[in-house]
Design a protein around this motif. Structure first.
Motif, PDB file in Angstrom:
ATOM      1  N   LEU A 125       0.831  -1.205   0.000  1.00  0.00           N
ATOM      2  CA  LEU A 125       0.000   0.000   0.000  1.00  0.00           C
ATOM      3  C   LEU A 125       0.864   1.252   0.000  1.00  0.00           C
ATOM      4  CD1 LEU A 125      -2.853  -1.010   2.463  1.00  0.00           C
ATOM      5  CD2 LEU A 125      -3.131  -0.390   0.055  1.00  0.00           C
ATOM      6  N   GLN A 126       1.954   1.234   0.756  1.00  0.00           N
ATOM      7  CA  GLN A 126       2.834   2.396   0.772  1.00  0.00           C
ATOM      8  C   GLN A 126       3.466   2.609  -0.607  1.00  0.00           C
ATOM      9  OE1 GLN A 126       6.292   4.363   3.545  1.00  0.00           O
ATOM     10  NE2 GLN A 126       6.250   2.161   3.397  1.00  0.00           N
ATOM     11  N   ALA A 127       3.932   1.538  -1.231  1.00  0.00           N
ATOM     12  CA  ALA A 127       4.522   1.660  -2.560  1.00  0.00           C
ATOM     13  C   ALA A 127       3.494   2.155  -3.572  1.00  0.00           C
ATOM     14  CB  ALA A 127       5.098   0.309  -3.002  1.00  0.00           C
ATOM     15  N   LEU A 128       2.272   1.647  -3.473  1.00  0.00           N
ATOM     16  CA  LEU A 128       1.216   2.054  -4.384  1.00  0.00           C
ATOM     17  C   LEU A 128       0.909   3.540  -4.238  1.00  0.00           C
ATOM     18  CD1 LEU A 128      -0.918   1.200  -6.480  1.00  0.00           C
ATOM     19  CD2 LEU A 128      -2.437   0.626  -4.563  1.00  0.00           C
ATOM     20  N   ALA A 129       0.992   4.057  -3.021  1.00  0.00           N
ATOM     21  CA  ALA A 129       0.733   5.474  -2.793  1.00  0.00           C
ATOM     22  C   ALA A 129       1.697   6.340  -3.590  1.00  0.00           C
ATOM     23  CB  ALA A 129       0.854   5.790  -1.303  1.00  0.00           C
ATOM     24  N   PHE A 130       2.977   6.026  -3.536  1.00  0.00           N
ATOM     25  CA  PHE A 130       3.963   6.869  -4.203  1.00  0.00           C
ATOM     26  C   PHE A 130       3.975   6.644  -5.709  1.00  0.00           C
ATOM     27  CE2 PHE A 130       5.320   6.912   0.230  1.00  0.00           C
ATOM     28  CZ  PHE A 130       5.337   8.286   0.428  1.00  0.00           C
ATOM     29  N   ALA A 131       3.631   5.428  -6.144  1.00  0.00           N
ATOM     30  CA  ALA A 131       3.457   5.210  -7.578  1.00  0.00           C
ATOM     31  C   ALA A 131       2.314   6.052  -8.116  1.00  0.00           C
ATOM     32  CB  ALA A 131       3.217   3.730  -7.857  1.00  0.00           C
ATOM     33  N   THR A 132       1.252   6.169  -7.345  1.00  0.00           N
ATOM     34  CA  THR A 132       0.094   6.963  -7.758  1.00  0.00           C
ATOM     35  C   THR A 132       0.457   8.443  -7.846  1.00  0.00           C
ATOM     36  OG1 THR A 132      -1.401   5.370  -6.731  1.00  0.00           O
ATOM     37  CG2 THR A 132      -2.284   7.568  -7.158  1.00  0.00           C
ATOM     38  N   LEU A 133       1.167   8.954  -6.853  1.00  0.00           N
ATOM     39  CA  LEU A 133       1.559  10.366  -6.879  1.00  0.00           C
ATOM     40  C   LEU A 133       2.523  10.670  -8.018  1.00  0.00           C
ATOM     41  CD1 LEU A 133       2.149  11.454  -3.171  1.00  0.00           C
ATOM     42  CD2 LEU A 133       0.201  11.959  -4.640  1.00  0.00           C
ATOM     43  N   ALA A 134       3.425   9.752  -8.323  1.00  0.00           N
ATOM     44  CA  ALA A 134       4.442   9.993  -9.345  1.00  0.00           C
ATOM     45  C   ALA A 134       3.893   9.884 -10.762  1.00  0.00           C
ATOM     46  CB  ALA A 134       5.603   9.014  -9.167  1.00  0.00           C
ATOM     47  N   ASP A 135       2.708   9.327 -10.915  1.00  0.00           N
ATOM     48  CA  ASP A 135       2.100   9.149 -12.238  1.00  0.00           C
ATOM     49  C   ASP A 135       1.669  10.500 -12.807  1.00  0.00           C
ATOM     50  OD1 ASP A 135       0.172   8.552 -14.337  1.00  0.00           O
ATOM     51  OD2 ASP A 135       0.151   6.515 -13.554  1.00  0.00           O
ATOM     52  N   PRO A 136       1.968  10.783 -14.065  1.00  0.00           N
ATOM     53  CA  PRO A 136       1.540  12.060 -14.667  1.00  0.00           C
ATOM     54  C   PRO A 136       0.037  12.298 -14.598  1.00  0.00           C
ATOM     55  CG  PRO A 136       3.191  11.018 -16.052  1.00  0.00           C
ATOM     56  CD  PRO A 136       2.841  10.025 -14.979  1.00  0.00           C
ATOM     57  N   ALA A 137      -0.746  11.238 -14.435  1.00  0.00           N
ATOM     58  CA  ALA A 137      -2.191  11.422 -14.328  1.00  0.00           C
ATOM     59  C   ALA A 137      -2.571  12.218 -13.081  1.00  0.00           C
ATOM     60  CB  ALA A 137      -2.908  10.070 -14.312  1.00  0.00           C
ATOM     61  N   THR A 138      -1.693  12.267 -12.071  1.00  0.00           N
ATOM     62  CA  THR A 138      -1.982  13.004 -10.842  1.00  0.00           C
ATOM     63  C   THR A 138      -1.796  14.502 -11.027  1.00  0.00           C
ATOM     64  OG1 THR A 138      -1.409  11.081  -9.503  1.00  0.00           O
ATOM     65  CG2 THR A 138      -1.358  13.216  -8.407  1.00  0.00           C
ATOM     66  N   ASP A 139      -0.846  14.903 -11.847  1.00  0.00           N
ATOM     67  CA  ASP A 139      -0.657  16.305 -12.218  1.00  0.00           C
ATOM     68  C   ASP A 139       0.303  16.343 -13.397  1.00  0.00           C
ATOM     69  OD1 ASP A 139      -1.153  19.238 -10.728  1.00  0.00           O
ATOM     70  OD2 ASP A 139       0.591  19.180 -12.051  1.00  0.00           O
ATOM     71  N   PRO A 140       0.030  17.174 -14.401  1.00  0.00           N
ATOM     72  CA  PRO A 140       0.915  17.208 -15.564  1.00  0.00           C
ATOM     73  C   PRO A 140       2.282  17.819 -15.277  1.00  0.00           C
ATOM     74  CG  PRO A 140      -0.790  18.897 -15.748  1.00  0.00           C
ATOM     75  CD  PRO A 140      -1.154  18.038 -14.574  1.00  0.00           C
ATOM     76  N   ASP A 141       2.421  18.570 -14.189  1.00  0.00           N
ATOM     77  CA  ASP A 141       3.669  19.262 -13.877  1.00  0.00           C
ATOM     78  C   ASP A 141       4.549  18.354 -13.018  1.00  0.00           C
ATOM     79  OD1 ASP A 141       5.722  20.890 -12.999  1.00  0.00           O
ATOM     80  OD2 ASP A 141       4.433  22.629 -12.652  1.00  0.00           O
TER      81      ASP A 141
END
Length: 309
Positions: A125-141
């Motif tokens: 779950l912790q790894a999934l959290a940071f994978a989600t944040l690092a994905d461009p889908a979370t923010d284009p910048d």
């Protein structure tokens, strides 16, 4: 932008978070993954789906909305926060930590599965959290994504949630042959700010980052969230002291039995409630620079102060 109350906001966010976590925890491997073992996924789903107040996602999305950021991007950041929160609960419940059998009215993950699976579920779950944040889908910048990762990592790490849990275990006397060292009020406040408050403050800060808030607005949001996090912990301690397990959804009375240092134990129930009221007032005062569009955040402060589970 229409103004809604916090009760409506948190209900809407809870439904969106549930659906979003369902999607994140699908059986289909993401690019770069090889396979997702069914038992591990089941434990992760048990830890995160079908329960919880979703306060942190509601706080993040309310702050983001205050600064004009809405839609899927703040929701993805909120899902990351909820994954970190879920991981922390799975690990805190382990026999080596708080040794709890009940969470959100259901068996804890290590009881529903086993200890090894619970540890791996928390790790994943912790790894999934940071994978989600690092994905461009979370923010284009990419700079925004990097700042989101940094804020959440610091809130969860040695100077935040994990460090707070370490201090909590030490305060119980786990690492002293002659028993625990009695903590003063300042030490208890520091412990609670790390173990509980850091993730709440990070949630609000992440919403401000997504909304591209300015320095003065971010400082006000940080002050608000700091008071809110402290209030949340006192409310939680009051529930442990006074609440019934079937209403709270977990075992109660454990703080006193474990000899944990809490403000309820130091100040008494009446003193703790007075401190809770003062923190709520501080949180509301920090929002003074904002107009009616900040009403969901004001409602969040009142929600925390009045919580019964």
């Amino acid at each position: 932008m229409p103004t809604i109350g916090f009760e409506q906001h948190i209900a809407e966010v809870a439904a969106r978070v549930e659906a979003g976590l369902e999607a994140l925890l699908s059986e289909r491997p993401e690019p770069g993954e090889i396979a997702r073992p069914a038992r591990l996924l089941a434990a992760m789903r048990h830890a995160t789906l079908g329960g919880g107040k979703r306060l942190r996602p509601a706080l993040l999305t309310a702050v983001a909305r205050l600064f004009g950021a809405e839609g899927e991007e703040p929701l993805r950041a909120a899902l990351a926060v909820e994954c970190v929160h879920g991981y922390s609960l799975v690990h805190d419940d382990l026999p080596a930590m708080d040794d709890d059998d009940l969470r959100r009215g259901r068996p804890t993950v290590h009881r529903a599965f086993d200890e090894a699976t619970a540890i791996l579920a928390g790790d994943a779950l912790q790894a999934l959290a940071f994978a989600t944040l690092a994905d461009p889908a979370t923010d284009p910048d990419p700079a925004v994504r990097a700042e989101l990762v940094l804020v959440l990592a610091r809130a969860a790490g040695p100077g935040g949630m994990a460090g707070g849990q370490m201090l909590d275990l030490a305060a119980e006397g786990r690492f002293r042959e002659d028993g625990p060292e009695r903590l003063g009020e300042a030490e208890v406040l520091r412990l609670q700010a790390m173990k509980t408050g850091a993730l709440i403050e990070a949630s609000a800060e992440m919403g401000a980052i997504l909304g591209r808030a300015g320095g003065g607005d971010r400082a006000a949001i940080a002050a608000y969230a700091r008071a809110l996090g402290a209030a949340f912990q006192i409310a939680d301690d009051l529930l442990d002291a006074e609440g019934a397990a079937d209403a709270v959804g977990k075992a109660t009375g454990k703080d006193a039995a474990a000899g944990k240092a809490t403000l309820v134990g130091m100040l008494g129930v009446g003193g703790a409630r007075a401190r809770l009221d003062a923190l709520t007032a501080t949180a509301l005062e920090a929002l003074g620079r904002f107009g009616p569009e900040a009403e969901p955040l004001r409602g969040a402060a009142r929600f925390v102060a009045a919580r019964e589970h």
